[in-house]
Structure formats: C-alpha cells, structure tokens
Design a protein around this motif. Structure first.
Motif, PDB file in Angstrom:
ATOM      1  N   LYS A   1      55.287  44.973 -75.779  1.00 57.30           N
ATOM      2  CA  LYS A   1      55.903  44.275 -74.639  1.00 57.30           C
ATOM      3  C   LYS A   1      56.899  45.208 -73.959  1.00 57.30           C
ATOM      4  CE  LYS A   1      57.601  40.395 -72.487  1.00 57.30           C
ATOM      5  NZ  LYS A   1      58.630  40.873 -71.605  1.00 57.30           N
TER       6      LYS A   1
ATOM      7  N   ARG B   1      53.329  41.447 -64.342  1.00 56.88           N
ATOM      8  CA  ARG B   1      53.096  42.098 -65.639  1.00 56.88           C
ATOM      9  C   ARG B   1      51.612  41.994 -66.005  1.00 56.88           C
ATOM     10  NH1 ARG B   1      58.486  41.373 -66.011  1.00 56.88           N
ATOM     11  NH2 ARG B   1      59.675  42.799 -67.332  1.00 56.88           N
ATOM     12  N   GLY B   2      51.008  40.829 -65.781  1.00 61.04           N
ATOM     13  CA  GLY B   2      49.579  40.663 -66.101  1.00 61.04           C
ATOM     14  C   GLY B   2      49.371  39.444 -66.966  1.00 61.04           C
TER      15      GLY B   2
ATOM     16  N   ASN C   1      52.102  32.151 -69.103  1.00 62.13           N
ATOM     17  CA  ASN C   1      53.559  32.269 -69.019  1.00 62.13           C
ATOM     18  C   ASN C   1      54.246  31.754 -70.270  1.00 62.13           C
ATOM     19  OD1 ASN C   1      54.121  33.207 -66.149  1.00 62.13           O
ATOM     20  ND2 ASN C   1      52.603  31.588 -65.873  1.00 62.13           N
TER      21      ASN C   1
ATOM     22  N   LYS D   1      52.174  43.894 -54.552  1.00 61.26           N
ATOM     23  CA  LYS D   1      52.687  42.767 -55.364  1.00 61.26           C
ATOM     24  C   LYS D   1      52.578  43.197 -56.827  1.00 61.26           C
ATOM     25  CE  LYS D   1      51.277  38.317 -57.202  1.00 61.26           C
ATOM     26  NZ  LYS D   1      50.030  37.575 -57.420  1.00 61.26           N
TER      27      LYS D   1
ATOM     28  N   SER E   1      57.696  37.545 -60.877  1.00 64.09           N
ATOM     29  CA  SER E   1      58.076  37.572 -62.294  1.00 64.09           C
ATOM     30  C   SER E   1      59.084  36.467 -62.602  1.00 64.09           C
ATOM     31  CB  SER E   1      58.709  38.930 -62.616  1.00 64.09           C
ATOM     32  OG  SER E   1      59.199  38.933 -63.939  1.00 64.09           O
ATOM     33  N   HIS E   2      59.065  36.017 -63.868  1.00 60.93           N
ATOM     34  CA  HIS E   2      60.087  35.074 -64.333  1.00 60.93           C
ATOM     35  C   HIS E   2      61.123  35.798 -65.171  1.00 60.93           C
ATOM     36  CE1 HIS E   2      56.483  32.339 -63.896  1.00 60.93           C
ATOM     37  NE2 HIS E   2      57.326  31.966 -62.968  1.00 60.93           N
ATOM     38  N   ASN E   3      60.996  37.120 -65.255  1.00 63.29           N
ATOM     39  CA  ASN E   3      61.902  37.891 -66.099  1.00 63.29           C
ATOM     40  C   ASN E   3      63.204  38.160 -65.336  1.00 63.29           C
ATOM     41  OD1 ASN E   3      63.171  40.306 -67.276  1.00 63.29           O
ATOM     42  ND2 ASN E   3      61.417  40.228 -68.660  1.00 63.29           N
TER      43      ASN E   3
ATOM     44  N   ALA F   1      45.418  39.333 -58.785  1.00 61.50           N
ATOM     45  CA  ALA F   1      44.688  40.226 -59.692  1.00 61.50           C
ATOM     46  C   ALA F   1      44.067  39.363 -60.783  1.00 61.50           C
ATOM     47  CB  ALA F   1      45.642  41.238 -60.302  1.00 61.50           C
TER      48      ALA F   1
ATOM     49  N   THR G   1      55.261  47.427 -71.541  1.00 59.28           N
ATOM     50  CA  THR G   1      54.930  46.706 -70.297  1.00 59.28           C
ATOM     51  C   THR G   1      56.184  46.513 -69.450  1.00 59.28           C
ATOM     52  OG1 THR G   1      53.075  45.554 -71.316  1.00 59.28           O
ATOM     53  CG2 THR G   1      54.015  44.528 -69.364  1.00 59.28           C
TER      54      THR G   1
HETATM   55  C1  LIG Z   1      54.327  34.176 -58.379  1.00 61.40           C
HETATM   56  C2  LIG Z   1      53.470  34.725 -59.490  1.00 61.40           C
HETATM   57  C3  LIG Z   1      52.199  35.230 -59.204  1.00 61.40           C
HETATM   58  C4  LIG Z   1      51.404  35.760 -60.238  1.00 61.40           C
HETATM   59  N1  LIG Z   1      50.178  36.285 -59.941  1.00 61.40           N
HETATM   60  C5  LIG Z   1      49.451  36.897 -60.916  1.00 61.40           C
HETATM   61  C6  LIG Z   1      48.219  37.564 -60.618  1.00 61.40           C
HETATM   62  O1  LIG Z   1      47.769  37.606 -59.478  1.00 61.40           O
HETATM   63  N2  LIG Z   1      47.536  38.159 -61.624  1.00 61.40           N
HETATM   64  C7  LIG Z   1      48.022  38.184 -62.920  1.00 61.40           C
HETATM   65  O2  LIG Z   1      47.378  38.778 -63.805  1.00 61.40           O
HETATM   66  N3  LIG Z   1      49.173  37.536 -63.230  1.00 61.40           N
HETATM   67  C8  LIG Z   1      49.893  36.902 -62.273  1.00 61.40           C
HETATM   68  N4  LIG Z   1      51.072  36.278 -62.599  1.00 61.40           N
HETATM   69  C9  LIG Z   1      51.454  36.115 -64.013  1.00 61.40           C
HETATM   70  C10 LIG Z   1      52.155  37.363 -64.548  1.00 61.40           C
HETATM   71  O3  LIG Z   1      51.248  38.428 -64.645  1.00 61.40           O
HETATM   72  C11 LIG Z   1      52.768  37.144 -65.956  1.00 61.40           C
HETATM   73  O4  LIG Z   1      51.756  36.737 -66.851  1.00 61.40           O
HETATM   74  C12 LIG Z   1      53.859  36.110 -65.994  1.00 61.40           C
HETATM   75  O5  LIG Z   1      54.631  36.110 -64.837  1.00 61.40           O
HETATM   76  C13 LIG Z   1      54.786  36.389 -67.184  1.00 61.40           C
HETATM   77  O6  LIG Z   1      55.415  37.656 -67.041  1.00 61.40           O
HETATM   78  P1  LIG Z   1      56.898  37.822 -66.479  1.00 61.40           P
HETATM   79  O7  LIG Z   1      56.993  39.028 -65.612  1.00 61.40           O
HETATM   80  O8  LIG Z   1      57.296  36.547 -65.856  1.00 61.40           O
HETATM   81  O9  LIG Z   1      57.855  38.176 -67.673  1.00 61.40           O
HETATM   82  P2  LIG Z   1      57.869  38.091 -69.239  1.00 61.40           P
HETATM   83  O10 LIG Z   1      57.773  36.663 -69.646  1.00 61.40           O
HETATM   84  O11 LIG Z   1      59.055  38.879 -69.645  1.00 61.40           O
HETATM   85  O12 LIG Z   1      56.595  38.901 -69.712  1.00 61.40           O
HETATM   86  C14 LIG Z   1      55.471  38.332 -70.322  1.00 61.40           C
HETATM   87  C15 LIG Z   1      54.345  39.289 -70.052  1.00 61.40           C
HETATM   88  O13 LIG Z   1      54.543  40.533 -70.743  1.00 61.40           O
HETATM   89  C16 LIG Z   1      53.298  41.067 -71.137  1.00 61.40           C
HETATM   90  N5  LIG Z   1      53.273  41.168 -72.617  1.00 61.40           N
HETATM   91  C17 LIG Z   1      53.640  40.193 -73.498  1.00 61.40           C
HETATM   92  N6  LIG Z   1      53.470  40.611 -74.768  1.00 61.40           N
HETATM   93  C18 LIG Z   1      52.993  41.886 -74.691  1.00 61.40           C
HETATM   94  C19 LIG Z   1      52.605  42.839 -75.668  1.00 61.40           C
HETATM   95  N7  LIG Z   1      52.686  42.594 -76.972  1.00 61.40           N
HETATM   96  N8  LIG Z   1      52.147  44.034 -75.260  1.00 61.40           N
HETATM   97  C20 LIG Z   1      52.055  44.326 -73.939  1.00 61.40           C
HETATM   98  N9  LIG Z   1      52.411  43.462 -72.965  1.00 61.40           N
HETATM   99  C21 LIG Z   1      52.869  42.252 -73.327  1.00 61.40           C
HETATM  100  C22 LIG Z   1      52.228  40.116 -70.613  1.00 61.40           C
HETATM  101  O14 LIG Z   1      51.825  40.591 -69.349  1.00 61.40           O
HETATM  102  C23 LIG Z   1      52.976  38.797 -70.507  1.00 61.40           C
HETATM  103  O15 LIG Z   1      52.385  37.916 -69.552  1.00 61.40           O
HETATM  104  C24 LIG Z   1      51.891  35.761 -61.584  1.00 61.40           C
HETATM  105  C25 LIG Z   1      53.165  35.268 -61.847  1.00 61.40           C
HETATM  106  C26 LIG Z   1      53.968  34.758 -60.831  1.00 61.40           C
HETATM  107  C27 LIG Z   1      55.331  34.248 -61.160  1.00 61.40           C
END
Ligand SMILES: Cc1cc2nc3c(=O)[nH]c(=O)nc-3n(C[C@H](O)[C@H](O)[C@H](O)COP(=O)(O)OP(=O)(O)OC[C@H]3O[C@@H](n4cnc5c(N)ncnc54)[C@H](O)[C@@H]3O)c2cc1C
Length: 418
Positions: A271, A255-256, A390, A252, A312-314, A192, A274
């Motif tokens: 957060k 979070r974004g 990240n 898949k 996710s890394h959460n 995405a 989300t």
């Molecule tokens: C294998 C893999 C593939 C991925 N592919 C994509 C992809 O195709 N497209 C894409 O967009 N991302 C992708 N990502 C990245 C993903 O979207 C996250 O940015 C990243 O993984 C961090 O989020 P987390 O779930 O690990 O957890 P956390 O570290 O707990 O969450 C961080 C995430 O929370 C959200 N967040 C943080 N602060 C706020 C706030 N104040 N208000 C609202 N939301 C908030 C954001 O999305 C931030 O990235 C991928 C990640 C992985 C591991």
C-alpha cells in the motif's frame, strides 16, 4: 447539513465503523443485488425491502431513481458548498473474467463476443448512448459527466480486450457526447477499468483528448491508476503526445479499484508503494515536472498543458496536494489547475476539510461529489462494487463518525435548551 442527512449519516457510519456490522451488511447487500432473487429478497419487487434500502443506503450514496429526484439531490449537494457534481449512470457491465459472461446491472446477462450483435446497428451502444445523454440532461455547466465505456456492451468490450478502438458507432456516440459537453462547458471523465480492457479505453480516450482538449481546458479526462507499476510509462507517453500535438492532458488520478480481480503482479507490492506513486504523480503534476517533462537535464522536454483531477478519499493525499497548489500560486510558481473528488456519502469529513482550506481573500478549492443515479436494482449492484473498492476508506471513517456524533450532540443540547 440538514437534520435528515445528519441522522442518516450517523446510522450508516455506526455500521461502517464496526467491522462486525459492516461485513455482514455488505454480504446482505451483495445477496440482494443479484437480479433473479425471489420476491422476498428482490429490491425492485419487495416494497418493504425497497423502502428500507431507499431511506438508508440508497439516499446516502445515490442521487435518485428518477430525473426529478436526481436534480433535487444535485442541487442539495451544490447548496452544501461543493463546486459541482460528477454524475454517472448506475447501469454497468461487469465482465466475469473466469466465465467470460457479462452481468448487466439490470440482470440481463450475455456472452462476451460480438456474436448476435447486429453488425450495422448495435442496440447496446444505443442504450448506453441514451442513458448517457439522459444523465447529461441532469447536470449543468461546471459539472462533470463520468462514463464507463465497457457499459456499452460486448462489441465495445471485445474491441477493448484486443487493445483496439471500439466500433465506429461507439466512436460517433463519443463524439456526439463530447461535442454536447464542450458546448455546455461540462467536462467528461472516462473511468479506468480492469487491465483486460484498459489499453483500448486509454487509446480511445487519448484520441478524444487530442480532438477536444484545447486552449488549456480539458473537456475529457483520462483516468490513471497509481497502483499499477506500468502507469508512469503510460503517463509519459500521453504527456509526450500532448506536448507534440499541443492538446491539454486531462489527468484524473486514482489509486485503483480492481486490486481483488487484477493480475496482482501488475500492482505495487505494498500500500505504501501505491501511496508514494499517487503522491509522486500529484506532486509532479503540480510542480510541472514529471520524468523528462519540465526538467532541465539532458533530454528534458517542456511540460505540456495539464488539468489535474485528484479522485481520492485519502485525507493526507488531497490536503497535501491542495496546500502545495496554494503555496505555488501564492509564490507565483508554475503549476496546473487542480480539482478534487470524493464519492457522495463517503469521506464527507475529507470533502468539507478541503472546502474549509482557504484564506479570506481566496475561493475554496474545487471539490466535487461523485454520485450515481438509476433504479434501485441498478444502484445496489453499483453500491456493492464501490463499497468493496473503497473498503479501506469505509473502515477508516472514525474521524467522520466522531464529527457526526459531536454535531448531533450539539444540536440535541440546543434543542433541550430551547
Ligand atoms: C471520485 C472517484 C472516482 C474514481 N474513479 C475510479 C476509476 O475510474 N477507476 C478506478 O480504478 N478507481 C476509481 N476510483 C476508486 C479509487 O481507485 C480507489 O479504489 C478508492 O478511491 C480508494 O483509494 P483512496 O485514494 O481513496 O485511498 P486509500 O483508501 O488510502 O487507498 C486504498 C487503495 O490503495 C490501494 N491499495 C490498498 N492495499 C494495497 C496493497 N496491499 N498494495 C498495493 N496497493 C494497495 C488500492 O488501490 C486501494 O483501493 C475512484 C474514486 C473516487 C473517489
């Protein structure tokens, strides 16, 4: 974990757990990632800079510069117990929303229109096709290919910006890749991207899922970004399509990653919102109940076939989801197949915790490490973007750092004892 990887991980974690070391390091990386730097700061031309980066950041987070290096890294990841790898090609196109200029990770920029692009044959799409097929050659049955469609260049991005399907040449390329993957039992994840193109990407992916996802097996996954307020509506529409047309939805969930560049009003305000959205969709899919799908109230519809992939890394999100899935399997309650993914070199502690989560009679959960391959110049740009996306996870690496330090001490003690 081989000693070389342990020492490298300790070094990287020492930097990433310390804000005062991490922020300047990211600035430095961002500085050298620009292609037209002088010899001294050019990663592809300065051999000393290249060697230092290669031994540290590059080897920690990327699979390899050549096909041979990449294959070796893929094998090493599987030897560590992971089910497979998600491999992607580092060359990305990044659209600067303010200037409408494309920045290629190889340093060649272009305008955001199809101007100058040969109507009959688009070389950007062809380059993307060749790079993607080369990536496919580096992985095996059970692995996953990740594709970023905007990497195919201006004509594709133009179509996506208008919410349309890409040119026929791109559709043919996607069909060719999907047919090859289906034959080789390799799945494809479509990443995405920014909301500027996401409508077109989602339409294209939906068509691919309709064509290739049958008999409960998702060859293609679409990525759903939980941080968007609009995601439940898009997901409901895709579930309805899967239900009506009898295909398997590849879901898949992330979070974004575009919170810094996206229109903030489209994203949940906090957060926590989300997190709740992410965990809610994962829970709903695992219990086969999202909105009207799988419910029993008025307007309820049967839950379609779904394959879930939690990227996710959460730690809390992935472990809770895995435990729920396992409980439902043991209790013989309806659920969907699920797999998990983290980036190579990041949150290894989360990945290994997942791998340990199984009883004696069971197989470990399907955990994948997502990696990239490409030249140093291409990968440095990729690394900067992933580090920014990240940054929450990068700064939350204390558990991992503690685990690495105690493992290093344990090995040192046994060495002294010998
Ligand atoms: C294998 C893999 C593939 C991925 N592919 C994509 C992809 O195709 N497209 C894409 O967009 N991302 C992708 N990502 C990245 C993903 O979207 C996250 O940015 C990243 O993984 C961090 O989020 P987390 O779930 O690990 O957890 P956390 O570290 O707990 O969450 C961080 C995430 O929370 C959200 N967040 C943080 N602060 C706020 C706030 N104040 N208000 C609202 N939301 C908030 C954001 O999305 C931030 O990235 C991928 C990640 C992985 C591991």
């Amino acid at each position: 974990m081989p000693i070389k990887i342990l020492i490298r991980s300790l070094f990287i974690n020492t930097i990433s757990t310390n804000r005062f070391l991490l922020i300047p390091s990211l600035h430095l990386l961002s500085f050298v990632s620009k292609a037209n730097r002088s010899f001294l700061f050019n990663v592809d031309r300065n051999p000393v800079l290249k060697a230092v980066l290669k031994k540290t950041m590059y080897n920690q987070f990327c699979a390899g510069e050549t096909e041979k290096e990449t294959k070796t890294c893929v094998r090493q990841l599987k030897d560590l117990g992971f089910r497979g790898v998600i491999l992607t090609y580092a060359k990305e196109t990044v659209l600067d929303n303010k200037t409408s200029v494309f920045h290629h990770s190889n340093g060649v920029d272009g305008l955001s229109s199809s101007e100058g692009v040969e109507a009959k044959f688009d070389n950007n799409i062809e380059d993307w096709r060749i790079g993607t097929l080369k990536t496919l050659d580096l992985i095996d049955e059970g692995d996953i290919l990740a594709i970023k469609m905007s990497g195919a260049g201006p004509s594709v991005v133009d179509a996506f910006t208008k919410g349309k399907l890409p040119p026929q040449q791109m559709l043919d390329t996607l069909d060719e890749i999907a047919i090859t993957c289906k034959e080789r039992r390799i799945q494809i994840i479509v990443d995405a991207e920014s909301q500027h193109f996401q409508k077109g990407i989602a339409c294209t992916t939906l068509e691919l899922m309709r064509k290739f996802n049958h008999a409960g097996f998702a060859v293609i996954y679409n990525t759903y970004q939980a941080y968007l307020k609009g995601t439940p509506a898009v997901l409901a529409q895709h579930l309805a399509e899967a239900s009506k047309n009898g295909f398997t939805l590849g879901l898949k969930l992330v979070r974004g990653a575009y919170i810094l560049s996206e229109d903030r009003s489209l994203i949940h305000d906090t957060k926590k919102n989300t997190d709740d959205a992410y965990n809610g969709i994962a829970y709903g899919a695992l219990c086969q109940h999202i909105g009207d799908f799988g419910g029993d109230g008025p307007g309820a519809q049967p839950f379609p076939s779904v394959n879930l992939f939690l990227a996710s890394h959460n730690r809390e999100s992935v472990l809770t989801a895995h435990r729920l899935h396992r409980q439902r399997l043991i209790a013989r309650l309806p659920t969907v197949p699920v797999a998990f993914g983290q980036l190579q070199g990041m949150s290894d502690e989360v990945s290994f915790s997942l791998l340990r989560e199984h009883g004696e009679a069971e197989n470990p959960p399907d955990v994948f490490k997502c990696s990239t391959w490409g030249s140093m110049g291409e990968c440095v740009g990729y690394l900067v973007r992933r580090a920014v996306e990240n940054r929450d996870a990068v700064l939350r690496t204390n558990d991992e750092y503690t685990a690495l330090k105690s493992e290093a001490k344990r090995r040192l003690r046994s060495l002294l004892y010998v």
